[in-house]
Structure formats: C-alpha cells, structure tokens
Design a protein around this motif. Structure first.
Motif, PDB file in Angstrom:
ATOM      1  N   ALA A 162       0.835  -1.202   0.000  1.00  0.00           N
ATOM      2  CA  ALA A 162       0.000   0.000   0.000  1.00  0.00           C
ATOM      3  C   ALA A 162       0.869   1.252   0.000  1.00  0.00           C
ATOM      4  N   ALA A 163       2.001   1.161   0.674  1.00  0.00           N
ATOM      5  CA  ALA A 163       2.872   2.331   0.777  1.00  0.00           C
ATOM      6  C   ALA A 163       3.573   2.655  -0.536  1.00  0.00           C
ATOM      7  N   ASP A 164       4.044   1.632  -1.230  1.00  0.00           N
ATOM      8  CA  ASP A 164       4.813   1.932  -2.452  1.00  0.00           C
ATOM      9  C   ASP A 164       4.033   1.667  -3.733  1.00  0.00           C
ATOM     10  N   GLY A 165       2.798   1.161  -3.604  1.00  0.00           N
ATOM     11  CA  GLY A 165       1.973   0.971  -4.789  1.00  0.00           C
ATOM     12  C   GLY A 165       2.415  -0.172  -5.678  1.00  0.00           C
ATOM     13  N   CYS A 166       3.352  -0.962  -5.195  1.00  0.00           N
ATOM     14  CA  CYS A 166       3.826  -2.089  -5.999  1.00  0.00           C
ATOM     15  C   CYS A 166       3.353  -3.399  -5.363  1.00  0.00           C
ATOM     16  N   TYR A 167       2.573  -4.171  -6.095  1.00  0.00           N
ATOM     17  CA  TYR A 167       1.924  -5.371  -5.536  1.00  0.00           C
ATOM     18  C   TYR A 167       2.522  -6.672  -6.044  1.00  0.00           C
ATOM     19  N   GLU A 168       3.634  -6.599  -6.735  1.00  0.00           N
ATOM     20  CA  GLU A 168       4.265  -7.829  -7.243  1.00  0.00           C
ATOM     21  C   GLU A 168       5.649  -7.985  -6.627  1.00  0.00           C
ATOM     22  N   PHE A 169       6.094  -9.253  -6.556  1.00  0.00           N
ATOM     23  CA  PHE A 169       7.343  -9.551  -5.851  1.00  0.00           C
ATOM     24  C   PHE A 169       7.758 -10.979  -6.184  1.00  0.00           C
ATOM     25  N   LEU A 170       8.975 -11.303  -5.812  1.00  0.00           N
ATOM     26  CA  LEU A 170       9.407 -12.694  -5.884  1.00  0.00           C
ATOM     27  C   LEU A 170       8.858 -13.405  -4.650  1.00  0.00           C
ATOM     28  N   LEU A 171       8.194 -14.511  -4.874  1.00  0.00           N
ATOM     29  CA  LEU A 171       7.670 -15.292  -3.743  1.00  0.00           C
ATOM     30  C   LEU A 171       8.337 -16.659  -3.732  1.00  0.00           C
ATOM     31  N   VAL A 172       8.984 -16.965  -2.621  1.00  0.00           N
ATOM     32  CA  VAL A 172       9.589 -18.291  -2.436  1.00  0.00           C
ATOM     33  C   VAL A 172       8.842 -18.954  -1.287  1.00  0.00           C
ATOM     34  N   ALA A 173       8.078 -19.959  -1.625  1.00  0.00           N
ATOM     35  CA  ALA A 173       7.188 -20.572  -0.625  1.00  0.00           C
ATOM     36  C   ALA A 173       7.262 -22.088  -0.732  1.00  0.00           C
ATOM     37  N   SER A 174       8.466 -22.582  -0.553  1.00  0.00           N
ATOM     38  CA  SER A 174       8.715 -24.010  -0.710  1.00  0.00           C
ATOM     39  C   SER A 174       8.319 -24.749   0.564  1.00  0.00           C
ATOM     40  N   PRO A 175       7.475 -25.764   0.422  1.00  0.00           N
ATOM     41  CA  PRO A 175       7.047 -26.530   1.595  1.00  0.00           C
ATOM     42  C   PRO A 175       8.180 -27.403   2.114  1.00  0.00           C
ATOM     43  N   LEU A 176       8.062 -27.846   3.350  1.00  0.00           N
ATOM     44  CA  LEU A 176       8.968 -28.892   3.827  1.00  0.00           C
ATOM     45  C   LEU A 176       8.664 -30.160   3.040  1.00  0.00           C
ATOM     46  N   PRO A 177       9.677 -30.798   2.488  1.00  0.00           N
ATOM     47  CA  PRO A 177       9.409 -31.997   1.679  1.00  0.00           C
ATOM     48  C   PRO A 177       9.152 -33.243   2.535  1.00  0.00           C
ATOM     49  N   ILE A 178       8.027 -33.229   3.219  1.00  0.00           N
ATOM     50  CA  ILE A 178       7.640 -34.371   4.050  1.00  0.00           C
ATOM     51  C   ILE A 178       7.032 -35.423   3.128  1.00  0.00           C
ATOM     52  N   THR A 179       7.696 -36.555   3.052  1.00  0.00           N
ATOM     53  CA  THR A 179       7.292 -37.567   2.082  1.00  0.00           C
ATOM     54  C   THR A 179       5.837 -37.997   2.313  1.00  0.00           C
ATOM     55  N   GLY A 180       5.042 -37.866   1.263  1.00  0.00           N
ATOM     56  CA  GLY A 180       3.663 -38.331   1.337  1.00  0.00           C
ATOM     57  C   GLY A 180       2.707 -37.415   2.066  1.00  0.00           C
ATOM     58  N   ALA A 181       3.138 -36.217   2.384  1.00  0.00           N
ATOM     59  CA  ALA A 181       2.263 -35.297   3.116  1.00  0.00           C
ATOM     60  C   ALA A 181       1.203 -34.705   2.189  1.00  0.00           C
ATOM     61  N   VAL A 182       0.016 -34.494   2.733  1.00  0.00           N
ATOM     62  CA  VAL A 182      -1.049 -33.853   1.952  1.00  0.00           C
ATOM     63  C   VAL A 182      -1.112 -32.352   2.237  1.00  0.00           C
ATOM     64  N   GLY A 183      -0.131 -31.876   2.919  1.00  0.00           N
ATOM     65  CA  GLY A 183      -0.048 -30.447   3.199  1.00  0.00           C
ATOM     66  C   GLY A 183       1.280 -30.217   3.865  1.00  0.00           C
ATOM     67  N   SER A 184       1.637 -28.960   4.032  1.00  0.00           N
ATOM     68  CA  SER A 184       2.914 -28.698   4.691  1.00  0.00           C
ATOM     69  C   SER A 184       2.911 -27.319   5.301  1.00  0.00           C
ATOM     70  N   PRO A 185       3.500 -27.216   6.492  1.00  0.00           N
ATOM     71  CA  PRO A 185       3.792 -25.888   7.025  1.00  0.00           C
ATOM     72  C   PRO A 185       4.794 -25.206   6.116  1.00  0.00           C
ATOM     73  N   VAL A 186       4.723 -23.908   6.046  1.00  0.00           N
ATOM     74  CA  VAL A 186       5.633 -23.175   5.168  1.00  0.00           C
ATOM     75  C   VAL A 186       5.873 -21.791   5.744  1.00  0.00           C
TER      76      VAL A 186
END
Lengths: 362, 362, 362, 362
Positions: free
Chosen positions: C332-356
């Motif tokens: 809101a402050a700088d008017g720029c709403y795009e960015f690099l997003l790195v949101a890699s889950p923990l690679p828990i084998t066989g998980a149906v979801g992951s904390p991130v």
C-alpha cells in the motif's frame, strides 16, 4: 504288504492329506509350507467364534471372564507379592522403525533444573516438572485389540474391516471396551524352562541359554500340554484363564541386546496351536516375544498367520513383549504357576492396542 | 471479666496466632490468606518424611504398602466386580492447552479401510491396523510421581530439584520405580455424597447437583473424619491405604461439559488436611478432580500449596482426574467402601507422572 | 410488453436457470443455496484440468511456473526487502481440536538450564539445547497439497482417492513433489483494503475494522478484477502467478484474539470464483484465512465446496493462514503489488499439506 | 648451526608453542590433541562477536545481511532454475535415536481410503485427507539456532545459558527471530569435488567415491581458499554470504545407505577454520553432513568443539544435513557457484533449530 510298501503308503497318504485337507491340523508336520492360504482358511473356519456372544459383541473371548472367575482369581493371592510384567517404556526399547514404530519419545514440559533456576514463574517457592510422550501403542508391553488384525477383509465377529477401523480409530472394538475386563486368573506356562532345563537341550549352539528357546522354535500343542503336566496342578488351563507363555526371548534380549527382538526371528507358538487356543476357552494369551507366534513362521511366504486366525476369528486378545522373567523365577521357586492377573489397558478411545503394565499378584 | 471482654481476648489471641504461628493448623479459619509461604513452611517442617526410609528412597509413602497389606487387600474381594477408574483418553478430554498440556492425539499408522482397499502389501489376506499416541502424561487419569513438585528447590527426600529432574526426565524418583508397588487396599471416601445428600445442602444455587460439592469447597480434616464415621467400618483409613476422595466434580463434568475442569475452580482438599494425610500414614491418595486440592485455594496468591507440602515433603503420591462415579454408586449401594485397588502406572523411564487405568476389585 | 411484465419474465427466466442450469455461474445471485451438488458438479466439469499435463502429473497448476517465470520474478526484486508471510508456530495458535488438529507442541530434549546445571555429560564446557515438535501439518501457515481434498471419490487428475492417499500418506501427489517448485511471481490482491478503505464501508457494525472484510463476506470475480484495476499494473494476474488474497481476517485475529479463526465464519472467495481461478491460469493461491473460501459458504448445507472444485479438479494448490499484514502495508505504501515469492514446503514424504514460511522479496 | 640442529630447534619451538600458546591457530598440526579446552578458550576469545550488534542482539552474524545484499543476490538469478536443498523428511532418514532424535513420524488424521469408503461424514461428495508430524527439529535438513550450543555456561552474546533456553524453549534467540532474515547470496564451495576429482585422490581405499571426501577428513582454511581460487570468481566469499560446503557425505549416503551418517565419522571443517569463519564475515554456513565439523574431531576427547566456538561466540548460524548434490552438479556444469539462497526456517516460537527447505535460485 512289506514294511517298506506300508511306509510308502503311509507317506503317500500323508502327502495327499498335506496337499488337500481343508481340516485344520495340530501337527506341524502336516502343514504344507507352500500353502498358507489353505491352512489359514481351514483354521479360521474351524475355530471361528463369530456371533458366539451375539452380533454386537466387542470383546470376544474376554467374555469368558466373569465376576465369579475374578473372585476365584483373587482368592489365589497368598503372599501378596506383586510382579510388574512390563518392560521399560523408553528410547532404549526394541523398535527400529518398522512400519513407523519407534520407541517412546518422552520429553519434559517443565524440569527441576528450571525450577532450581527460578524461571517457572510460580509463587512461594513451588516448582514443577511435567512431561509428554509420543509412542506407538505397540512399542512395548501391550495388548493387541480385536481391531488390530483382519482376515480377508473381515474384522472380529464378521464385520467388514473398513467399517470397523478408519483413520478415526476402531469405531467398534476399541480397546476402551475392555478397560475393566482383563482381570482374572493368570497361568504361567514356562515353556522355555520346561523344554530347555539346560542349554544343551533342544538345539545346541543356537545362542539361547538355559531356560531359553532358540529362535524359530515353534511351540506345539503337545508341548504346551506337556509343560502343563510337568508344572503341575496350578498350571491347568481352562475357560477364562489369562495364559502367559514364556519362551525366554526377552531374558535373552536383556542378556545380549535386542538383536532383532522386534520383528526378527524368535520362538513362539506354532500355527497349529490355534485349536488348543480355541478349545481351552482361554480369555487371552500373552508372550515375552514381539510376535507371539514363531518367527519365521511355518510357511514359505506368510506374515503372522496365527494372528490372522485367532484375532479376527476366535476373537482372542493377544499380549506381546511382556517381561515374565521375575514372575517365572518366582513360580519356579515355589512351584505355583497361578495368580491374580490385573492387566487393564489404558482406555484410549478407538485404539487397536494399548500399552499395559500387567500386575501379577501371588 | 465480662463475656464481651473474654470474647475480645479470644479473638485477639486468634489474630495473634493467625499472624505469627509457625505451627501448622488443621482449622481453615486459622489460615492467614495473605501468607501462604509461612503456612507452607510450617506444614512442610511439621510433616516432612525425609530420610524416614533411608537416604536412597525413591517411593516415599508407598513404602507403607508391603506384601502383607496386599495379601489382606486381595482378601477384600467378594463378588469379583471390576471397576475401571479411568476417564477416556481422547481428544474430547478436559485439556485446553495450559502449559502445553493437550488432550491425547491418537492417530493411525494402518487402518481397516486400507486393509479393505488392499493397499497394505501383506500376503494371503492378512490385514492390520496400528496406532500412535502423543499425550502429556498428565492429560487424563494419572498419578503424579514424586518428581512432579518441588518445594523451594528441593525434591522428595531433600534432594536438589535440579539434580533430580532434568530434560532427561526424573533421574531418581521416576515413575518406573513404583511399577509393581501401587497395589493395595483402596478406600473410597465419598465426600460429595456425604456432605450433599441432596442438592439443597452445602450451598444453594451453585450449579452442583446431589452428591456433588460446589466449586471452591475446601474439604477439611473434620469432614474427612465425619465421612469415614458416617460410611462405617469399611472406610476406616490407616497405614498403607490408597484413599480415593470423591467430590462429584467429574460427574458434574460428564453432566454439563468440562467447563473449566482442567485448571478451573473445583472442590478439593483443604490445605489444612496435610496433617491428616501425614498421620494416617496412607500410601497414596486420588481424587476425581484436576487438582486434588481445593481451587481456588485458601490463599490470596498461591498455586497448589498443598501439593508443595505433600509431594516433596511427605513423599505422597497423588492421583488426579479419576472417574469414581460407578465405584461410588456401587459402594453406596452395598455399604462397603473398601476393595483391592490395582493402579500400576506405565513404567515410563524417568516420567514424573503416568497415565493409569486403576482397577478396583470388590 | 409492460416494464413490469418484462421484469417478471426476466425473474422467471432467472429462476428457471437457477433451478436447472448445469453450466457454472460467476454470479452469486444465480446460486441455488439448496443444491450444492449440482453447482459443484457443474463447476468441476467446466474447469477440470485432468490430463492437461499428462496422465502421470503430480503438481497440477504449478506446471504453469517454469524457469522463465522464475527468472522474471527474480527481476522484480528492487530493494531487497524480505517479508516472512508465516504466522508463529506455537501453542498460542488458532487450533481448538477440530478433527484432532491441535496447535504445535514444542518440547525440549535438552536445555540451557540443564547445561548450566552441568548435568549433560559433555566434555570441556560445551552444552546444548535440542527440541522436538508434534503438530498437524495444517495447524498454521500452510499449503494444501493436491491430495488434501477429493471430489466424489476422485483425487487430482482423475485418480481414485483410495489409491492415492492411504495411511502411508499420499503415494502419488505428496507435497515432496513440489519441493523446488513454488517459487515465482507473487501478486497481492488486498481485497480488504480495496473494499473497505474505512470501517464504515461494506457493512456497518460488523466488528471488522478498516481494511478488514466482515465475516461471511463472499469475494466475487468482479471484485477481484476491480481490485486489480484499482491497485494498478503491478497487480495484473496471469499464467503462473502465485496470488495472495488479503481479507484482513488475520489482522483482526491479532487485534481481537482468535475468536473462531480456525473453522469459524470468515470472509473468503465466493464459490463462483472457480472460473476466474481456472482461466487466469494462476499457479497457486493463498489467503490470510483458515479456509480460503467464504465461511459460512453460499449453500445451506455444504462444506468447503470451492475446495472440492479447485483442488481435485483444477489441480490448484491452496495456501491458508498466511500473515499478509506487513507485506500489504508495504504494498500500500509503495503501490507495488508484485514480488518474488519463495514458498517451498517442507518436503515431508507423502504429506497432503505442509507448514511453510513463505518469503516475499520486493 | 647444522641443518639437523636447526630442524631440532624448529621442532622444539613448535612443541613449546603447541603446549602453551593461548592464541588460536589455523594450522591443524599446531593443535594439541590432548587439550581441547585450551584451544576452545583461545579461539572463543579471539573470535568472539559479543556486543558487536548491541546487547539486545538475537541474530548474530545474520546481521551481515541487509536489504542491499539481498537485492544484489536476487540479481544473480539468470535462468530461473530452482534447487531444493532439503533431504526428504520421512522414516527412512538418518536418525537412530541418539539423544532421543528420531526420524519424522508422519501419520494421517484422514485418508483417501476413508473418503472412498464413505466414512468421513461430509456432505455432497467432498472427502479429505489430513496429517500430523512428530519430529525432532534437527532430524533432517535444518538450521541450528543460536540457542543450540553453549560455551562454558554462556549462550550467544554473553548471556547465561540458563536464562536463555529453558523447558519453555529459547526465550531470547528463538529461531522465529530470523524468519525473514536468511535470504541472500549463496556460495557453494564444492570441496569434495575440488579435493577429489577422482576417487584415487586424497586417500585410497576409503570407501569414498569421486567428489567425496573420506570420513574423518578435516577441511582446512587453506583448502577452503584453494577451492575458492579453483572454482573462480563466482565463489568469492565475503561479508553477508551464505556459504555451503559440500563434502560429498550425503551423496555417499544416498549411494550406500546411511551407515552412520547421523553421528558417525564424516569429513567436515577443521577446528582451525574458526578464524576464517570469523574474518570472512559470512552470515551463515551449511554443509551436507550431520555435524558440520570433522568427525571424529581433532582432539582425543572432545565433542563438536568448533560448534562451541562459533555458535555461542561468533553468533554463527549453522546448517546441517543439506542436500547439495543437484546444485553442485549444476554449478560444476556451468562454472557458476553463486545464487540467490532463500532458506527461511519455520518460525517455531522458541525453537533452537528448525527444519528448512532451502531454495537456491540460479
């Protein structure tokens, strides 16, 4: 007919029977190692107790114990000696990760070191310690509940497995239903001591010591009965009894390290004892081994076939990984093999098994 | 001296005593609400059992039970009726997260739905279910071990708290040391039923029903003794007994929901019962409440002061969150308040408490 | 035809369409509240991406991100400001036990107090602390994997649910398959700030403050597009983007307490946005709410119907319980709403979801 | 003076220095194997960063990364290739129970088999799967937080260990404080490949293959610098960098099984690299080994002595058990050893370490 011809005929008959019989056998020599499915089906059919206690039954052979049996069992207590039959619950246990079974992980929420450091925020000098555990319910001394094993898709009393045990646990035969039930006359059959009074017996050079059966040794019905006869009147087994079979496997683990105790080779009951387990009308049975039945078992390619017969078909509750060492020494010393056994599981709702600290009172 | 003057003098004496006495009192009216530290110190000093069973002792008042006591307790069993005194262990329990105490999280490693779907990879139609639990050891029906509470940095028998309970658990008085010990004569004191035979007693309009004490009700030594007298000879309390005090708090929770059962207000023992707990030489005590002692307690700013006296000083093992409802109904019906109690904890190495499924046999 | 007659005809047409259409609608007014099944089937059919990336696909719309998209996204970083979009992971979280979801239980295996007390047994003055966690994978800031939701027995890409997720976890689309994938251009749509620039907007007196949508507010496609238009060019949404929708729900929880954050009412996406989620070809989407979609939803009796359409049918990965507050203030402050997003889950084998712990870099 | 006499003198000098110096050395030959305490004290004293970032600092050398460093690091991304540097999180991991560290136990709360069986109780055909994990925070790919290690009772920045990490976790330097911080320029030093371009190098017959250092190999400062020189300009190391050192140990474990990966012998940094770690002003460092430093270490009786110097004294954050294999192959192929590294830990409140899925973007 010559003796040789007669022998051949006997052998041929045995072979035919070995290959085709759909009746269960109590003679290990009559098992066809290549066909576990046939033998399992035969025993399951012959010894099935489904509907014996009604369609709604949740506890199987534990129905054989009633108040009268419990009152008589309490009457067996003479000296008031109390034996815990539980192994320790800690990280030094036997589990090695098979099917995600770990040893118990016990951690502290609060400690004495914190209390001493004064960091707990309590008034007037009170300090506390508190703890948490994470553990498989079958990590150490335990009961297998009736929902633990299925036979061709069916659970105890003929219910479809998928309707009994879901991710929410055992919706029908959860261990909580026997919270007050597993209390009665205990009988110790010290088969290890009976069959191997000294270490040169049974096999030689198998690593097992006096009083210990070698790995892979299948205990037969005949041996159970001979053990009872040898131990004398206090070890007679009948309706409603809680039978403890000692192989010496746990004593060996204490002596030499786990060495495959969980899931590895071990003495145990022969597949062919299913008939004895059925007709004696015992309420439950426990051993000092990981797997209750002999391992490797008596088939070329099978997994715990006796479990498959007795849990879902007989409705028999099975205890595993019990520590029978001190009790067995006491029984051997005084010649009395019966006692009051109180082995009530933790009533974990929907559990298919439970850790337990069984108490034998003599 | 006029009566009025005499009264004034009595009151003045009482006040002086209230403010200065370093002797413990058994009269709640003599407690100075503003000075828990003084009262705790006085009671701890008066009732301390340190060294009573030697410098190496690990089990405190449980030493009062021996084989003879157990044998006599077994002799109390008449009908063989078995009562589980455990609450269910599941996610519907009372915990709300205080000090990271959650309800038990029970999850499945294998299920019947998987077995039915044929995804388990076992041969010849065997299928299995298996499970895991994560839980605080004090989440439900439990024993507090002797390492659970410290008094001014000291643990049971006068050991520094920081040398007894570290992150590795209780290195000295872990619950495993009483694995076979907590078996003896149980006595139920149904104080709820005694003090409140109908709901208009004790207080009015407090939400508690017949047989239930209102929250905050402090049970005194006099009331314990009156309850014993009223219940009759089978409830006499003495050396080595395992005493169960019913307040009705758990029955109320079953009736109306938890409503602060864990950590909220509740009836319980008065701080002033410490002397009775000491001189009766009981082996252990348990209640149907979260906190054993009355909550809020009898001081303005204190936390579980009776715990602070009796666990580290008397060496008294305390049970909490027991379900005494069915047993109490049975005792009320037959007028017999004594029984064999087998309440052996899981022998979790180094635990400062343990879940337990206590069994009362009548 | 009179205006009134024309109006009536329009209404009748609308009604008929409302009751019978099997085409999806993007107008909430055209939803039949009583028939979620029809609407779900219509949207699932219309927007299904099965086989779009081959029969063996495991990652669904995350296929829309490739190296080129990632390189361009990295090019968006100007100042190097780094924002963690994760809520804290601790016992003070929003969970209340629904379906056994607890807050994380973090315990210590070793502590500094122990190290200071010298009880750890290490040489030359080294001391250590170590810890353990037990937590549902969806207890806090998280990704829903593709195996998290099924539509009428089918998982992503048209596989039978029972063959994808067993007690052994997700055998096909486990979260580990996207370990390196969820990295790309993030776009924040601050719908809360857009629709409610001051607290008198949207609704009055609903408890929501400036920049927060009231509970139960269903964000429509039209509103998403209007928000994009208002925010300007940096918030254009297209193929491969990782879209973050802020409702203000988390900011409100921080302000006033959880108050039903987990599972209770909340603003969220309307069921009718499924078409927009499909045609924009976004790679993934996340919100600052527990449930992503509006709660209660737009049907009388339904549970997370938008999940049912977009996870198993579109193959869309959904993030929930993200903390977008600091990032939104910065945008809101700088008017720029795009960015690099790195949101890699923990690679828990066989998980149906992951904390991130998602990181936005501007 | 004869050469022999000169040699003797040099040797004598070396011996004297070896035995008495209180200055740190960067030459492993100058370490006195019998006196770790002296060397630890010397290095701790020489390289201590306490108060460098103020008395309240919580993040140590991570202060070396600022927005400018992050912006420059983002500028390194060329192709958009994304590498996950995390090992799998599952029961097949390296842990064997040392100090209660297990592999992650991942269990399901709901499954697809249940959804398919229709037992979940949801409307209109929606089904779900959900899961739980229990794991040590240092079971797999991880960051050591600053509260993980203490030096003679002191934690990072000179705080008493017992006031920093209690049973409630790290109250000061918990991993949550670096939730958004560990993002910057990554540099890979592929020491395994550098020192052992073919398997006959370094040692012969040690079981390590091409690109892998043998167990017990102590990497020196000189070798780090030679590796940098050999790899070229993209691997220059300086202020604020996140340095990744590959030994090949993980690749070997993938190839031949864990074989003591957790806690056993391994190549790693020499104790004598502490000076280099200090003067390069790197922000953090990670390796593909369990223990970061060489094991067994360079003293007769010591435990992780380099940890003791660098975590509490330098304030250096250390990563362990990273999977650098794919990234290293890529760097070897294109000759570029620098990249954007986003390695944000899960913000578990008070944790002394955290699992992490580090992402390298090239």
């Amino acid at each position: 007919m010559s003796t040789r011809a007669a022998d051949a005929e006997v052998e041929e008959t045995r072979q035919r029977r070995l290959e085709t019989s759909t009746a269960p056998t109590e003679d290990p020599a009559e098992l066809d190692r290549t066909d576990p499915a046939r033998h399992i089906a035969a025993s399951a059919e012959a010894y099935r107790n489904w509907s014996r206690w009604g369609e709604d039954d949740r506890i199987g052979t534990l129905n054989f114990i009633g108040d009268a049996e419990r009152a008589r069992a309490a009457g067996l207590v003479r000296r008031g000696a109390s034996f815990s039959l539980s192994q320790p619950f800690d990280m030094n246990g036997p589990q090695q990760g098979w099917r995600r079974r770990t040893n118990p992980v016990h951690t502290m929420l609060d400690t004495g070191t914190d209390a001493a450091a004064g960091t707990q925020g309590f008034p007037h000098g009170i300090g506390g310690a508190d703890d948490v555990i994470a553990m498989p319910l079958q990590c150490s001394t335990q009961w297998d509940g009736l929902g633990h094993i299925f036979d061709r898709g069916m659970a105890w009393n003929g219910r479809p497995a998928g309707q009994v045990v879901t991710s929410d646990g055992d919706l029908v035969t959860g261990i909580e239903h026997v919270a007050s039930v597993i209390v009665g006359r205990g009988v110790l059959l010290d088969v290890g001591r009976f069959l191997r009074p000294d270490a040169s017996d049974v096999h030689a050079d198998d690593g097992a010591a006096t009083g210990e059966l070698p790995d892979g040794y299948a205990i037969t019905t005949a041996e159970l009965e001979a053990c009872i006869a040898a131990q004398g009147a206090t070890s007679a087994v009948g309706r409603g009894d809680l039978v403890l079979v000692r192989t010496g496997r746990y004593g060996r683990a204490v002596r030499e390290g786990w060495n495959g105790y969980a899931g590895g080779p071990s003495a145990g009951l022969s597949f062919t004892t299913a008939g004895w387990l059925h007709r004696t009308e015992i309420a439950a049975i426990a051993t000092d081994t990981w797997g209750f039945e002999v391992r490797p078992n008596e088939f070329d390619d099978a997994f715990q076939p006796l479990h498959q017969v007795v849990i879902p078909n007989l409705g028999l509750t099975i205890g595993e990984m019990w520590d029978l060492e001190a009790l067995a020494a006491d029984c051997a010393a005084d010649g009395c093999y019966e006692f009051l056994l109180v082995a009530s599981p933790l009533p974990i709702t929907g559990a298919v098994g439970s850790p337990v600290n069984p108490i034998a009172l003599k």
